[in-house]
Write a protein that holds these residues in place. Structure first.
Motif, PDB file in Angstrom:
ATOM      1  N   LEU A 200       0.829  -1.199   0.000  1.00 59.28           N
ATOM      2  CA  LEU A 200       0.000   0.000   0.000  1.00 59.28           C
ATOM      3  C   LEU A 200       0.868   1.255   0.000  1.00 59.28           C
ATOM      4  CD1 LEU A 200      -2.720   1.448   0.253  1.00 59.28           C
ATOM      5  CD2 LEU A 200      -2.565   1.159   2.748  1.00 59.28           C
ATOM      6  N   TRP A 201       1.927   1.254   0.799  1.00 58.62           N
ATOM      7  CA  TRP A 201       2.799   2.432   0.860  1.00 58.62           C
ATOM      8  C   TRP A 201       3.490   2.668  -0.477  1.00 58.62           C
ATOM      9  CZ3 TRP A 201       7.947   3.798   0.431  1.00 58.62           C
ATOM     10  CH2 TRP A 201       8.279   5.052   0.950  1.00 58.62           C
ATOM     11  N   ARG A 463      12.481 -11.461   2.663  1.00 60.30           N
ATOM     12  CA  ARG A 463      11.050 -11.223   2.488  1.00 60.30           C
ATOM     13  C   ARG A 463      10.775 -10.434   1.209  1.00 60.30           C
ATOM     14  NH1 ARG A 463       8.839  -8.124   7.110  1.00 60.30           N
ATOM     15  NH2 ARG A 463       6.823  -8.775   6.286  1.00 60.30           N
ATOM     16  N   LEU A 464      11.665  -9.479   0.888  1.00 55.88           N
ATOM     17  CA  LEU A 464      11.495  -8.710  -0.352  1.00 55.88           C
ATOM     18  C   LEU A 464      11.612  -9.611  -1.578  1.00 55.88           C
ATOM     19  CD1 LEU A 464      13.508  -5.437   0.390  1.00 55.88           C
ATOM     20  CD2 LEU A 464      11.031  -5.676   0.233  1.00 55.88           C
ATOM     21  N   VAL A 465      12.564 -10.550  -1.539  1.00 60.60           N
ATOM     22  CA  VAL A 465      12.746 -11.475  -2.667  1.00 60.60           C
ATOM     23  C   VAL A 465      11.517 -12.370  -2.822  1.00 60.60           C
ATOM     24  CG1 VAL A 465      14.097 -13.430  -3.500  1.00 60.60           C
ATOM     25  CG2 VAL A 465      15.249 -11.439  -2.544  1.00 60.60           C
ATOM     26  N   GLU A 466      10.931 -12.792  -1.706  1.00 61.19           N
ATOM     27  CA  GLU A 466       9.749 -13.650  -1.763  1.00 61.19           C
ATOM     28  C   GLU A 466       8.541 -12.916  -2.340  1.00 61.19           C
ATOM     29  OE1 GLU A 466       9.161 -14.940   2.194  1.00 61.19           O
ATOM     30  OE2 GLU A 466      10.876 -16.316   2.222  1.00 61.19           O
ATOM     31  N   GLN A 467       8.368 -11.650  -1.969  1.00 60.93           N
ATOM     32  CA  GLN A 467       7.188 -10.892  -2.399  1.00 60.93           C
ATOM     33  C   GLN A 467       7.331 -10.345  -3.826  1.00 60.93           C
ATOM     34  OE1 GLN A 467       4.376 -10.641  -0.721  1.00 60.93           O
ATOM     35  NE2 GLN A 467       5.128 -11.722   1.088  1.00 60.93           N
ATOM     36  N   ARG A 468       8.566  -9.950  -4.212  1.00 60.51           N
ATOM     37  CA  ARG A 468       8.830  -9.444  -5.571  1.00 60.51           C
ATOM     38  C   ARG A 468       7.906  -8.278  -5.936  1.00 60.51           C
ATOM     39  NH1 ARG A 468      11.727 -12.604  -9.234  1.00 60.51           N
ATOM     40  NH2 ARG A 468      12.545 -14.552  -8.375  1.00 60.51           N
ATOM     41  N   TYR A 469       8.050  -7.154  -5.241  1.00 54.58           N
ATOM     42  CA  TYR A 469       7.223  -5.979  -5.525  1.00 54.58           C
ATOM     43  C   TYR A 469       7.697  -5.301  -6.818  1.00 54.58           C
ATOM     44  CZ  TYR A 469       5.312  -6.399  -0.827  1.00 54.58           C
ATOM     45  OH  TYR A 469       4.676  -6.849   0.292  1.00 54.58           O
ATOM     46  N   PRO A 470       6.873  -5.271  -7.862  1.00 55.59           N
ATOM     47  CA  PRO A 470       7.309  -4.672  -9.144  1.00 55.59           C
ATOM     48  C   PRO A 470       7.507  -3.161  -9.080  1.00 55.59           C
ATOM     49  CG  PRO A 470       4.961  -5.231  -9.208  1.00 55.59           C
ATOM     50  CD  PRO A 470       5.500  -5.802  -7.926  1.00 55.59           C
ATOM     51  N   VAL A 493      12.656   2.191   3.726  1.00 56.16           N
ATOM     52  CA  VAL A 493      11.677   1.157   4.062  1.00 56.16           C
ATOM     53  C   VAL A 493      12.068   0.529   5.391  1.00 56.16           C
ATOM     54  CG1 VAL A 493      10.668  -1.043   3.333  1.00 56.16           C
ATOM     55  CG2 VAL A 493      11.222   0.691   1.629  1.00 56.16           C
ATOM     56  N   PRO A 494      11.145   0.372   6.334  1.00 55.13           N
ATOM     57  CA  PRO A 494      11.505  -0.277   7.609  1.00 55.13           C
ATOM     58  C   PRO A 494      11.866  -1.737   7.386  1.00 55.13           C
ATOM     59  CG  PRO A 494       9.121   0.055   7.464  1.00 55.13           C
ATOM     60  CD  PRO A 494       9.724   0.783   6.305  1.00 55.13           C
ATOM     61  N   TRP A 495      12.854  -2.201   8.119  1.00 55.15           N
ATOM     62  CA  TRP A 495      13.314  -3.578   7.932  1.00 55.15           C
ATOM     63  C   TRP A 495      12.231  -4.588   8.285  1.00 55.15           C
ATOM     64  CZ3 TRP A 495      13.421  -7.230  11.791  1.00 55.15           C
ATOM     65  CH2 TRP A 495      13.277  -6.774  13.101  1.00 55.15           C
ATOM     66  N   ASP A 496      11.332  -4.227   9.204  1.00 52.90           N
ATOM     67  CA  ASP A 496      10.272  -5.142   9.625  1.00 52.90           C
ATOM     68  C   ASP A 496       8.935  -4.737   9.003  1.00 52.90           C
ATOM     69  OD1 ASP A 496      10.152  -2.788  11.020  1.00 52.90           O
ATOM     70  OD2 ASP A 496       9.649  -3.702  12.953  1.00 52.90           O
ATOM     71  N   TRP A 497       8.933  -4.360   7.713  1.00 55.85           N
ATOM     72  CA  TRP A 497       7.719  -3.911   7.021  1.00 55.85           C
ATOM     73  C   TRP A 497       6.634  -4.978   7.086  1.00 55.85           C
ATOM     74  CZ3 TRP A 497       6.868  -7.317   3.017  1.00 55.85           C
ATOM     75  CH2 TRP A 497       7.979  -7.987   2.526  1.00 55.85           C
ATOM     76  N   LYS A 498       5.401  -4.476   7.037  1.00 48.56           N
ATOM     77  CA  LYS A 498       4.246  -5.382   7.096  1.00 48.56           C
ATOM     78  C   LYS A 498       3.832  -5.781   5.696  1.00 48.56           C
ATOM     79  CE  LYS A 498       2.391  -3.277  11.327  1.00 48.56           C
ATOM     80  NZ  LYS A 498       1.234  -2.587  11.926  1.00 48.56           N
ATOM     81  N   SER A 499       3.487  -7.056   5.551  1.00 54.76           N
ATOM     82  CA  SER A 499       3.047  -7.566   4.259  1.00 54.76           C
ATOM     83  C   SER A 499       1.526  -7.602   4.198  1.00 54.76           C
ATOM     84  CB  SER A 499       3.610  -8.963   4.028  1.00 54.76           C
ATOM     85  OG  SER A 499       3.184  -9.840   5.039  1.00 54.76           O
TER      86      SER A 499
END
Length: 499
Positions: A200-201, A463-470, A493-499
């Motif tokens: 969302l952010w 976590r970023l690699v798993e989510q793959r935000y385009p 970006v906070p290291w503990d960002w919420k998915s």
């Protein structure tokens, strides 16, 4: 009989009131709700003494965490003192709290680190209860609140509206842009809002980041060109910056150095082989880097370049002292960690090493020449007891007794080796996962703040690699503790960002 009963009831009531007051003074203060900004500063003195970033000079991560948390706390208190302010949103804070007691009273969990991590959430609606919450959460003394009670009750007038909390100057936004410092009001606004999910952010802020990044491209190219040109022309090892200045200001600083090189090329010849750091003051730091004060003029820079030969001599003596100390301490290497705040000059570093070396020479130590090889130590002037950092290096007071130091090093050497090995493994894993993240997400750059540990960075990148935000493609990402769009389009970006 009625009069006697009334007198006894009154007597009992008085006794009960006194007991209540002696039982919980803090509760009495909460009911008063009349603590001014100046009173709050005095009440929090034990807290400031325990968490002030200046005491964490050799701990960059802990120092920055305390700096960020203090700014947010100050903003929270400021907001409570504004006229007509409503209840504040809950705010979670984390502080590294120093042990301020005598060594004889040191708690067992503080013997190896010298400080402890404390996290708590503020959900109070007035200054007084906020102060009490902070002191209680950090297990700090509250006896001084007794003395403040008398001064609080002397006046029934409410605290003056608009009295700032330990920050009387309201800086213009351009101040933070120029100096590289963070805007506490901006951080407060970010912390007061409910933290969104990363997706969302990104949807809400990616257009702004892309626009700022596109506008900064010419300046980025100019910055890279100037840096490459100066490093090649004068054989510089590197050019760095002490603070997170924007690209435009970094360009201005390099352009200023470039003009000086054209006007007086002989002056920069002495820079050969050095790393240049644009900082708050001119000189040479403990790492041997040449610091150019951003507020200094060309005349002051030229004068520094002329003195570099004497600085290099002092640096050589510093390296000699490190070698002598290493021989006396079984091969242990003295290291220096560059501070996030005030830079330690080479003169101060040499003085610290000289004092420590003289102390070691005063007592004969019985250490095998290679028994502690591979281990590292940091010297500090403001510590009273030695400790072992979580990253595996020893933190040694400059005036530490040599025989006690020998025992401490020998006892904690196995654990130090284990922590050092763990740190190296984390660094290797961090480099690998950052490289993977850059490739899979097509990022232009991926960095982190000093306050983010390797384990936190590894978790974030996985976590970023798993989510793959385009939406991250082609952007500069900095892993931090909060969300932010920087002036040149970089995303924090906070290291503990919420998915």
């Amino acid at each position: 009989m009625i009069q006697v009963a009334a007198a006894m009831s009154l007597k009992f009531l008085l006794r009960y009131t006194v007991r209540l007051e002696q039982k919980n003074v803090a509760t009495h203060f909460v009911q008063q709700r009349s603590l001014s900004g100046a009173d709050a500063v005095n009440a929090l003195r034990p807290f400031y003494f325990a968490v002030h970033p200046d005491f964490f000079g050799q701990y960059p991560r802990e120092r920055e965490v305390n700096e960020n948390s203090l700014r947010r706390l100050n903003g929270y208190l400021d907001n409570l003192q504004k006229p007509g302010s409503h209840s504040a949103q809950p705010m979670k804070l984390t502080f590294y709290v120093r042990d301020t007691k005598d060594s004889s009273d040191v708690q067992p969990d503080l013997l190896t680190s010298g400080f402890r991590s404390v996290s708590f959430t503020l959900h109070t609606n007035d200054v007084l209860s906020t102060v009490i919450n902070v002191l209680r959460s950090c297990s700090l003394p509250m006896e001084h609140m007794m003395r403040m009670k008398a001064s609080t009750e002397k006046s029934n007038n409410p605290p003056e509206a608009g009295v700032p909390f330990s920050r009387p100057i309201k800086w213009d936004k351009s101040y933070f842009t120029y100096t590289g410092y963070r805007d506490p009001e901006q951080e407060l606004q970010q912390s007061m809002t409910v933290e969104p999910t990363l997706s969302l952010w990104l949807r809400n802020n990616e257009p702004e980041a892309t626009k700022k990044h596109s506008a900064s491209l010419p300046r980025r190219e100019e910055l890279n060109r100037l840096k490459k040109e100066l490093c090649h022309k004068f054989d510089l090892a590197d050019i760095r910056w002490q603070r997170s200045w924007g690209v435009a200001h970094r360009c201005c600083q390099l352009q200023s150095l470039s003009r000086l090189s054209q006007q007086n090329p002989e002056a920069l010849v002495n820079l050969q082989g050095h790393t240049v750091v644009f900082a708050d003051q001119s000189g040479m730091n403990a790492s041997g880097h040449v610091m150019l004060g951003t507020m200094d003029v060309h005349h002051q820079w030229t004068k520094l370049f002329e003195q570099l030969s004497s600085y290099r001599s002092l640096q050589q003596q510093t390296e000699w002292l490190k070698e002598r100390i290493s021989l006396l301490l079984g091969g242990t290497q003295v290291i220096h960690v560059e501070r996030l705040g005030p830079v330690q000059p080479i003169t101060e570093h040499y003085s610290t090493l000289s004092t420590f070396h003289k102390s070691l020479m005063s007592r004969r130590l019985h250490l095998h020449p290679r028994s502690l090889q591979g281990l590292t130590i940091l010297l500090e002037n403001d510590r009273s007891i030695p400790s072992l950092h979580e990253m595996g290096h020893f933190i040694i007071p400059t005036n530490c007794d040599p025989l006690k130091l020998q025992v401490f090093l020998q006892v904690h050497a196995p654990e130090a080796r284990q922590r050092t090995q763990c740190k190296k493994q984390l660094q290797v894993e961090e480099e690998a996962v950052v490289k993977l993240c850059l490739q899979n997400l097509s990022l232009r750059s991926l960095s982190k703040e000093a306050s983010v540990s390797s384990s936190q960075m590894i978790l974030c990148c996985k976590r970023l690699v798993e989510q793959r935000y385009p939406l991250m493609q082609g952007l500069h990402i900095c892993v931090s503790h909060f969300y932010s769009v920087m002036q040149d389009g970089d995303l924090c970006v906070p290291w503990d960002w919420k998915s």
